[in-house]
Design an enzyme around this catalytic site. Structure first.
Site, short mmCIF file in Angstrom:
data_model
loop_
_atom_site.label_atom_id
_atom_site.label_comp_id
_atom_site.label_asym_id
_atom_site.label_seq_id
_atom_site.Cartn_x
_atom_site.Cartn_y
_atom_site.Cartn_z
N CYS A 86 -24.05 -3.98 -23.73
CA CYS A 86 -25.26 -3.25 -23.14
C CYS A 86 -26.29 -3.35 -24.21
CB CYS A 86 -24.82 -1.73 -22.92
SG CYS A 86 -25.77 -0.99 -21.81
N TYR A 87 -26.67 -2.12 -24.73
CA TYR A 87 -27.77 -2.35 -25.86
C TYR A 87 -27.53 -3.39 -26.50
CZ TYR A 87 -31.54 -1.00 -29.09
OH TYR A 87 -32.47 -1.04 -29.64
N GLU A 178 -15.16 -0.55 -22.28
CA GLU A 178 -14.26 0.29 -23.06
C GLU A 178 -13.99 1.70 -21.98
OE1 GLU A 178 -17.43 -0.55 -23.79
OE2 GLU A 178 -18.81 1.33 -24.29
N SER A 229 -1.88 26.16 -40.77
CA SER A 229 -2.11 26.79 -39.54
C SER A 229 -0.89 26.89 -38.58
CB SER A 229 -3.47 26.47 -39.00
OG SER A 229 -2.98 25.51 -38.15
N GLY A 230 -0.04 25.97 -38.68
CA GLY A 230 0.84 25.87 -37.51
C GLY A 230 0.55 24.84 -36.53
N GLY A 231 -0.76 24.43 -36.52
CA GLY A 231 -1.33 23.64 -35.73
C GLY A 231 -0.67 22.23 -36.04
N ASP A 233 -2.73 19.27 -36.90
CA ASP A 233 -3.17 18.54 -37.94
C ASP A 233 -2.89 19.11 -39.28
OD1 ASP A 233 -4.63 17.51 -35.64
OD2 ASP A 233 -6.48 18.67 -35.90
N SER A 234 -2.90 20.40 -39.45
CA SER A 234 -2.38 21.03 -40.69
C SER A 234 -1.00 20.64 -41.10
CB SER A 234 -2.92 22.49 -40.89
OG SER A 234 -1.94 23.19 -40.17
N SER A 235 -0.12 20.69 -39.96
CA SER A 235 1.13 20.51 -40.21
C SER A 235 1.50 19.03 -40.54
CB SER A 235 1.94 20.65 -38.78
OG SER A 235 1.80 21.97 -38.65
#
Ligand code: XMP
Length: 519
Positions: A86-87, A178, A229-231, A233-235
């Site tokens: 495109c661009y 994409e 945090s238990g999430g 990413d941090s886990s």
């Protein structure tokens, strides 16, 4: 941190809304790529980055405007395969001697069909029939191709929809391969990286090994602390670091009293029992809930929680002697956003809770082993590291926890009711096999009591709202279309099983205009 492969593709970002999707498509092909805004990509940057191929993204500007963005001039003489979209296609043509027109009849938005012309290896296996659906989104169009280029595809409004200079390995497409609405678009990227000679060595197994080496090289024999945090990413950050440096890592899990039913105990047990990880379980619920007493303004709540989190984390971290590093689960989209195309500050819709500012305050250096990964790649790495898939697949949970699912004043009574209702709701979703179809689901307890009748008696209890959304990245979302049966059954279960709730509603707001959380 050192990058993880020698084969790198550079995406020069001209500000398209969908540039990140190009990176997604490439990562799916096990090709490592990075997005950099055009302003940063100087000739020196190009030499230093040493890409194996370059993609020029789309963008909102018009190449006919004086001073509009361009690719660095050295790009055209480096002997690298280049794909302009495109661009990106338009600046490629302009810079190489073609022409772009703007004005009446040059625009094309939405679905279009490209018809092939001649044979081009970039298109191998792409045209299933004599035409292929693509997604167009352009105001200008190329009116004259640059010397050396030939046409390989046309659409009704883009006579030069696909062009290429096969001698120099330059390819240019007017549409966006994409996006979802170019159904076979991934094939073009597959062909492009094949033509560019990528071996596709970007796998999670390889990433894990190299990331571990890089962590060891960065940290040496020093100590690292990590806020768990238990999430997801941090886990994943914690487990990866633990594998790299074992005892040198200490995790601090700050329990702010705003977690879901039994969550604190479960997280602590998983990391202590399965990983034998140094873990401080800081139960500070009294402190947090005390400071939140009487507070009902959403931003004030967030600020109190964020501030306390930093204080508490710092208090525990100070006791860990000799810690020099702080590990953070920063992901690639956070890194990209921090050098946004516009460069300007975006509006703060909600202040997000994280450990921002902490490293400077504590004089710690950062270890961010996930900063090259997208969310789903973090999940894949978690699986690779042996985290249970049930854990990896959990819905996102916000840093301020249940505080932002309890509009108005937070009380212990409301939190307890909310935890029970949420557990019943999630149990229902799992029982009906819907958990993985939903991006995020939770209950919010409303700051209103309503009248009900149960048995022969009148009740005057809280109302709650169920929320369930589908989304890709949390930026936009749609409500999940549960059946009426499911909703009825769930409402009955919550009212019967959770004392304190006598009315259940379902939130059918999309984002935008709503947000996913209630505060
Ligand atoms: P909203 O409510 O802004 O949420 O539509 C989008 C996604 O972000 C999560 N969220 C947060 N996550 N700290 C976090 O770590 C926060 O302060 C925070 N606020 C919202 C939300 O759960 C959803 O997944």
């Amino acid at each position: 941190m050192e990058h993880q492969t020698n084969e790198r593709l550079l995406i020069i970002d001209f500000g398209s809304q969908v540039t990140q999707l190009i990176a997604r498509r490439l990562r799916e092909l096990n090709v490592y790529c990075e997005i950099h805004p055009y302003q940063m990509v100087t000739d020196a940057f190009l030499t230093e980055f040493a890409p194996k191929a370059v993609i020029l993204s789309g963008g909102p500007d018009s190449v006919t405007r004086e001073g509009s963005p361009r690719a660095p001039d050295s790009l055209w003489n480096m002997g690298l395969p280049v794909l302009g979209i495109c661009y990106g296609q338009q600046t490629m043509m302009t810079q190489l001697g073609g022409k772009v027109d703007s004005g009446h009849g040059t625009a094309e938005f939405g679905r279009a069909y490209v018809t092939p012309q001649g044979k081009l290896p970039l298109l191998d296996g792409w045209f299933k029939d004599d035409k292929e659906q693509v997604w167009m989104s352009h105001g200008d169009h190329v009116s004259e191709i640059a010397p050396g280029f030939e046409v390989y595809g046309t659409s009704p409004n883009a006579p030069f929809a696909i062009t290429a200079d096969t001698t120099r390995n330059f390819y240019a497409v007017q549409f966006h391969p994409e996006v979802h609405h170019t159904p076979n678009g991934a094939k073009l990227y597959e062909n492009f990286v094949r033509l560019a000679g990528f071996s596709g060595d970007w796998t999670m197994g390889a990433y894990r090994e190299k990331a571990i080496e890089a962590i060891r090289a960065q940290v040496g024999d020093k100590k690292v602390i990590c806020a768990l945090s238990g999430g997801v990413d941090s886990s994943v950050t914690a487990v990866l670091l633990h594998e790299a440096i074992g005892e040198q890592l200490t995790c601090v899990f700050v329990d702010h009293g705003l977690l879901r039913l039994d969550e604190g105990a479960q997280v602590a047990a998983m990391f202590r029992d399965n990983y034998n990880l140094n873990l401080i379980h800081a139960d500070e619920s009294e402190l947090f809930l005390g400071k939140l007493e009487g507070v009902s303004d959403p931003e004030t709540k967030r600020k109190i929680i964020g501030g306390l989190f930093i204080d508490v984390f710092q208090k525990y971290a100070n006791d860990i002697e000799g810690a020099e590093f702080l590990a953070q689960g920063t992901l690639y989209p956070d890194v990209i956003e921090s050098v946004s195309f516009s460069g300007g500050p975006s509006v703060t819709i909600k202040s997000h809770h994280n450990v921002g500012g902490l490293p400077e305050k504590m004089g710690l250096k950062l270890v961010e082993p996930l900063r090259e990964l997208f969310k789903d790649e973090v999940r894949a790495l978690g699986v690779e590291l042996g985290l249970p898939t049930s854990f990896i697949g959990r819905h996102p949970f916000p840093g301020p926890g249940l505080a932002i699912r309890c509009p108005g004043e937070i009380t212990r009574e409301k939190l307890e009711i909310l935890r029970k209702a949420d557990a019943v709701y999630i149990d229902q979703i799992r029982k009906h096999g819907l958990y993985d179809e939903i991006w995020q689901a939770f209950v919010a307890i409303l700051p209103v009591r309503t009248v009900g009748v149960m048995g022969d008696g009148r009740t005057y209890d809280f109302a709650c709202a169920l929320r369930a959304v589908t989304s890709v990245d949390g930026m936009t979302a749609d409500y999940y279309p549960f059946s009426h049966e499911f909703l009825g059954e769930t409402a009955t279960r919550i009212i019967n099983e959770v004392q304190g709730i006598n009315r259940v509603t379902y939130d059918i707001t999309s984002k935008p205009p709503g947000t996913i959380e209630w505060e």
